[in-house]
Motif scaffolding. Structure first.
Motif, mmCIF file in Angstrom:
data_model
loop_
_atom_site.group_PDB
_atom_site.id
_atom_site.type_symbol
_atom_site.label_atom_id
_atom_site.label_comp_id
_atom_site.label_asym_id
_atom_site.label_seq_id
_atom_site.Cartn_x
_atom_site.Cartn_y
_atom_site.Cartn_z
ATOM 1 N N LEU A 19 -0.908 -8.194 1.008
ATOM 2 C CA LEU A 19 0.549 -8.293 1.049
ATOM 3 C C LEU A 19 1.194 -6.958 1.392
ATOM 4 O O LEU A 19 2.231 -6.913 2.063
ATOM 5 C CB LEU A 19 1.088 -8.804 -0.288
ATOM 6 N N HIS A 20 0.611 -5.865 0.922
ATOM 7 C CA HIS A 20 1.128 -4.541 1.286
ATOM 8 C C HIS A 20 1.113 -4.383 2.805
ATOM 9 O O HIS A 20 2.065 -3.859 3.407
ATOM 10 C CB HIS A 20 0.283 -3.462 0.615
ATOM 11 N N GLN A 21 0.042 -4.853 3.442
ATOM 12 C CA GLN A 21 -0.040 -4.784 4.899
ATOM 13 C C GLN A 21 0.934 -5.748 5.567
ATOM 14 O O GLN A 21 1.588 -5.415 6.559
ATOM 15 C CB GLN A 21 -1.462 -5.108 5.350
ATOM 16 N N ALA A 22 1.037 -6.956 5.025
ATOM 17 C CA ALA A 22 1.856 -7.981 5.670
ATOM 18 C C ALA A 22 3.348 -7.680 5.572
ATOM 19 O O ALA A 22 4.125 -8.053 6.459
ATOM 20 C CB ALA A 22 1.562 -9.346 5.047
ATOM 21 N N THR A 23 3.754 -7.040 4.486
ATOM 22 C CA THR A 23 5.185 -6.806 4.249
ATOM 23 C C THR A 23 5.602 -5.356 4.423
ATOM 24 O O THR A 23 6.794 -5.075 4.613
ATOM 25 C CB THR A 23 5.569 -7.242 2.828
ATOM 26 N N GLY A 24 4.668 -4.431 4.331
ATOM 27 C CA GLY A 24 5.006 -3.022 4.363
ATOM 28 C C GLY A 24 5.654 -2.518 3.090
ATOM 29 O O GLY A 24 6.095 -1.365 3.028
ATOM 30 N N GLU A 25 5.679 -3.353 2.038
ATOM 31 C CA GLU A 25 6.350 -2.972 0.792
ATOM 32 C C GLU A 25 5.379 -2.232 -0.120
ATOM 33 O O GLU A 25 4.243 -2.683 -0.352
ATOM 34 C CB GLU A 25 6.899 -4.214 0.100
ATOM 35 N N SER A 26 5.848 -1.130 -0.672
ATOM 36 C CA SER A 26 4.971 -0.263 -1.470
ATOM 37 C C SER A 26 4.590 -0.878 -2.809
ATOM 38 O O SER A 26 3.550 -0.538 -3.380
ATOM 39 C CB SER A 26 5.656 1.086 -1.697
ATOM 40 N N VAL A 27 5.414 -1.788 -3.331
ATOM 41 C CA VAL A 27 5.166 -2.327 -4.665
ATOM 42 C C VAL A 27 3.792 -2.984 -4.752
ATOM 43 O O VAL A 27 3.107 -2.889 -5.772
ATOM 44 C CB VAL A 27 6.271 -3.325 -5.074
ATOM 45 N N TRP A 28 3.371 -3.631 -3.677
ATOM 46 C CA TRP A 28 2.081 -4.341 -3.720
ATOM 47 C C TRP A 28 0.927 -3.352 -3.793
ATOM 48 O O TRP A 28 -0.091 -3.610 -4.441
ATOM 49 C CB TRP A 28 1.935 -5.254 -2.504
ATOM 50 N N LEU A 29 1.051 -2.222 -3.137
ATOM 51 C CA LEU A 29 0.005 -1.197 -3.217
ATOM 52 C C LEU A 29 -0.073 -0.618 -4.623
ATOM 53 O O LEU A 29 -1.168 -0.407 -5.166
ATOM 54 C CB LEU A 29 0.283 -0.086 -2.201
ATOM 55 N N VAL A 30 1.076 -0.365 -5.227
ATOM 56 C CA VAL A 30 1.102 0.167 -6.597
ATOM 57 C C VAL A 30 0.440 -0.814 -7.557
ATOM 58 O O VAL A 30 -0.409 -0.434 -8.387
ATOM 59 C CB VAL A 30 2.547 0.466 -7.027
ATOM 60 N N GLU A 31 0.797 -2.088 -7.470
ATOM 61 C CA GLU A 31 0.220 -3.093 -8.374
ATOM 62 C C GLU A 31 -1.280 -3.239 -8.142
ATOM 63 O O GLU A 31 -2.062 -3.387 -9.098
ATOM 64 C CB GLU A 31 0.920 -4.437 -8.180
ATOM 65 N N ALA A 32 -1.703 -3.199 -6.891
ATOM 66 C CA ALA A 32 -3.131 -3.360 -6.586
ATOM 67 C C ALA A 32 -3.946 -2.201 -7.129
ATOM 68 O O ALA A 32 -5.006 -2.406 -7.751
ATOM 69 C CB ALA A 32 -3.326 -3.484 -5.077
ATOM 70 N N THR A 33 -3.502 -1.000 -6.913
ATOM 71 C CA THR A 33 -4.277 0.151 -7.389
ATOM 72 C C THR A 33 -4.272 0.247 -8.907
ATOM 73 O O THR A 33 -5.257 0.726 -9.499
ATOM 74 C CB THR A 33 -3.749 1.457 -6.768
ATOM 75 N N THR A 34 -3.222 -0.238 -9.533
ATOM 76 C CA THR A 34 -3.220 -0.297 -11.001
ATOM 77 C C THR A 34 -4.325 -1.220 -11.499
ATOM 78 O O THR A 34 -5.059 -0.900 -12.449
ATOM 79 C CB THR A 34 -1.859 -0.778 -11.517
ATOM 80 N N LEU A 35 -4.470 -2.373 -10.857
ATOM 81 C CA LEU A 35 -5.536 -3.303 -11.225
ATOM 82 C C LEU A 35 -6.912 -2.696 -10.952
ATOM 83 O O LEU A 35 -7.843 -2.839 -11.757
ATOM 84 C CB LEU A 35 -5.385 -4.612 -10.442
#
Length: 667
Positions: A473-489
């Motif tokens: 989703l970070h790639q599909a949307t360009g939104e940083s929130v998905w990267l933050v949530e993914a790396t937290t997991l």
């Protein structure tokens, strides 16, 4: 109603009105067994399981059988999808004792949870050398009373065996030669006529197909693509695939993809959606393109819940009869379509007087594309409408974090590759729901139902598959929130699931999870990716999206994990498909494509080109230069004021390009 009436699992609720005094798994049930000093009868299954239903009707709904169970045992019912950790421990024991496994799984345990006798389905009367379930209950009860010490000793030996069987593998490098040998092995194991691997039953090898596609992209090897095309064509044209409504069943009971086991699982369809989308992207296959679209629409129409997540499965049975909703006779076709169209439909879909299934009915297949597409569409629509008036299979509407992660990845990747923003939007909604509902103060939870989260803790695959979806989703949307949530997991998974004395190995349960007879740890890819391979995949993807310091850390963890699974990859590639995809992505770089432009319209052409042409396992992301919280776009300016694409492999970059033609050549 028994104790299961308060369960959130649809499978447990199916047994809530049994005369059996069922318990849910937990410390109270084990304490009750110790208090009464009786063995535990553990029954494990899942809602869409045909033989689970059969054993329930034959035995668990029988008052006399229930009376024996209640008198001599503490009876525990477990949903394997809700508690894969419990299922893994006792499946290992069942396979060790019987040489095979499956569901329903029936295990007899000491009050401290150690198994001393395990099996699967037991009939109500002796059959084919199998004792009846009542005979088994009597034999176990007699042994418990008269030979208790033997059972305790046996349980101890089995517990030791489970521990030995699940030790971390030794480290084995996975290099280009290992991958090439895996391709060669898979080629020799392929059914040359129908595709797939092995005989009956035949399962959809979604992760192996994804690997072979990636290998073809990297090397151009024609034999890898030929296996993919043969298998994908056979599955899509057979009864395994729902020719009217889209979506795949769990497996084929024969070796020719004709008759499926009719349950439809979210994980199968998510993984197959991804594989067909990548095949369509890579080859332009019209069949793969159609199957991708229909499978995505099946997920959205039949498995999406009111809250935006995706349900676990559709049942194999309808009104207690397997396949009732889906199969047809020639007479039924004529009744819906009339004589001429009915006869044409029978020829087109392979419906015969003898039948290919049971009671003279046939599954629908599509051996070749119809010569009259308009007629095919009209006839299919009429049959689907008529099928809608039949009784429908029940839906297990619990939402499982890991499987929703797989669906998020598949919908987002397919949406990017085939330019379907509505699929990406559905993936966003599912991810947001899982994060909102399944994330708690003590970590990720495994499942929810009707928006209410269950008690079962998330296992490694939940963290890893969800993280992988969020990275997509970070790639599909360009939104940083998905990267933050993914790396937290990912950081949580690295901290809580790692085997302390075996770098690169991972337990399937967290360090603070409930202690079982053994802490499960299985790196094998089966119907879905193992938790460890899913984590390795997400770590590699994250390494291509984050800043340099974290990139090195994540890549090193991925390489360690792949090395720990190296022996599995080398010896059993059919059961290491997801691991092999990770290996291919590493050998390719992985490929990174950063597209910069002042706005979405300016970036759209380059971004669409990248999404179509990028190698499997690569990352593609677009946005304005220096977008906040998007490391892949850092230090990547416009070129002479124009949008540009930066292509890197293994963190080494080419010169930026500004035209789709140049980007296609670069990829």
């Amino acid at each position: 109603m028994n104790r299961l009436a308060s369960a959130t699992s649809p499978y447990l609720l199916q047994h809530a009105d049994n005369p059996v005094d069922w318990w849910q798994w937990g410390p109270d049930a084990l304490a009750e067994a110790r208090r009464r000093d009786v063995p535990i009868l553990l029954s494990i299954g899942y809602a869409a399981c045909h033989w689970c239903h059969v054993m329930a009707h034959e035995s668990f709904e029988d008052a006399d059988v229930a009376r024996v169970m209640n008198e001599h045992f503490v009876n525990i019912k477990v949903d394997r999808e809700e508690r894969p950790d419990i299922d893994a421990v006792y499946m290992t024991a069942t396979q060790a004792m019987t040489g095979q496994g499956g569901w329903p799984m029936t295990c007899f345990l000491t009050p401290d949870g150690k198994p001393f006798h395990c099996g699967t389905y037991y009939p109500p009367a002796p059959r084919h050398g199998m004792p009846s379930f009542r005979q088994l209950l009597g034999a176990v009860t007699e042994a418990w009373i008269d030979r208790r010490h033997e059972l305790d000793e046996s349980a101890g030996r089995i517990a030791d065996h489970i521990a030995q069987q699940t030790r971390p593998l030794s480290v084995h490098d996975v290099d280009a030669d290992t991958v090439a040998k895996a391709v060669s092995t898979l080629r020799t194991q392929t059914d040359p006529q129908h595709g797939g691997f092995g005989g009956a039953p035949k399962f959809p090898p979604s992760m192996v197909l994804e690997f072979l596609l990636r290998h073809h992209e990297r090397t151009g090897a024609p034999e890898a693509l030929s296996v993919v095309e043969l298998t994908a064509d056979g599955m899509a044209r057979g009864g395994l695939y729902d020719q009217l409504a889209g979506g795949f069943s769990r497996y084929s009971v024969d070796g020719e993809w004709v008759v499926p086991h009719f349950e439809k699982m979210l994980y199968d369809n998510a993984l197959l959606l991804r594989a067909y989308a990548h095949l369509a992207r890579r080859t332009g296959s019209a069949l793969a393109h159609r199957i991708t679209g229909e499978t995505a629409e099946f997920l959205l129409r039949d498995l999406r819940t009111a809250q935006g997540g995706f349900a676990a499965s559709l049942d194999a049975d309808t009104d207690g009869v397997e396949g009732l909703t889906y199969v047809w006779t020639p007479e039924q076709l004529v009744a819906v379509l009339g004589t001429e169209d009915g006869a044409w439909a029978a020829r087109t879909f392979g419906v015969t007087e003898e039948g290919t299934f049971e009671r003279g009915a046939s599954t629908l297949r599509l051996p070749e594309d119809p010569d009259d597409p308009a007629r095919w569409m009209r006839v299919s629509a009429a049959l689907l409408a008529a099928r809608g008036d039949r009784p429908q299979p029940p839906r297990d509407d619990k939402v499982i974090a890991a499987w929703n992660g797989l669906a998020v990845t598949a919908l987002a990747e397919a949406g990017m590759a085939l330019h379907r923003p509505d699929w990406v939007e559905a993936a966003v909604a599912a991810a947001a729901f899982v994060l909102d509902v399944h994330r708690t103060e003590d970590g990720l939870r495994r499942s929810s139902r009707d928006g209410t989260v269950g008690d079962a803790a998330g296992v490694l695959e939940d963290y890893a598959c969800l993280a992988d979806g969020l990275l997509t989703l970070h790639q599909a949307t360009g939104e940083s929130v998905w990267l933050v949530e993914a790396t937290t997991l990912l950081d949580s998974a690295l901290r809580r699931f790692a085997v302390s004395d075996a770098p690169g190995a991972f337990h399937d349960t967290a360090s603070d999870a409930e202690a079982l007879v053994h802490r499960p740890s299985d790196p094998t890819d089966n119907a879905s990716p193992s938790g460890a391979s899913a984590l390795a995949s997400a770590l590699l993807t994250a390494s291509a999206l984050v800043g340099p310091e974290d990139a090195a850390r994540y890549r090193a963890a991925c390489e360690q994990a792949l090395g720990r699974a190296g022996a599995l990859v080398a010896q059993a590639p059919r059961f290491a498909g997801h691991w092999l995809s990770v290996a291919e992505a590493l050998l390719s770089g992985p490929v990174q494509v950063a597209v910069v432009g002042p706005d979405a319209q300016a970036r759209s052409e380059l971004l669409a080109t990248a999404a179509t042409a990028v190698h499997g396992g690569g990352v593609v992301l677009g946005g304005p230069p220096e977008a906040d919280g998007v490391p892949l776009l850092a230090d990547r300016p416009l070129v002479d004021g124009a949008p540009a694409a930066y292509v890197c492999r293994g963190y080494v970059c080419d010169r930026p390009v500004t035209t789709p033609e140049a980007l296609t050549r670069s990829l």
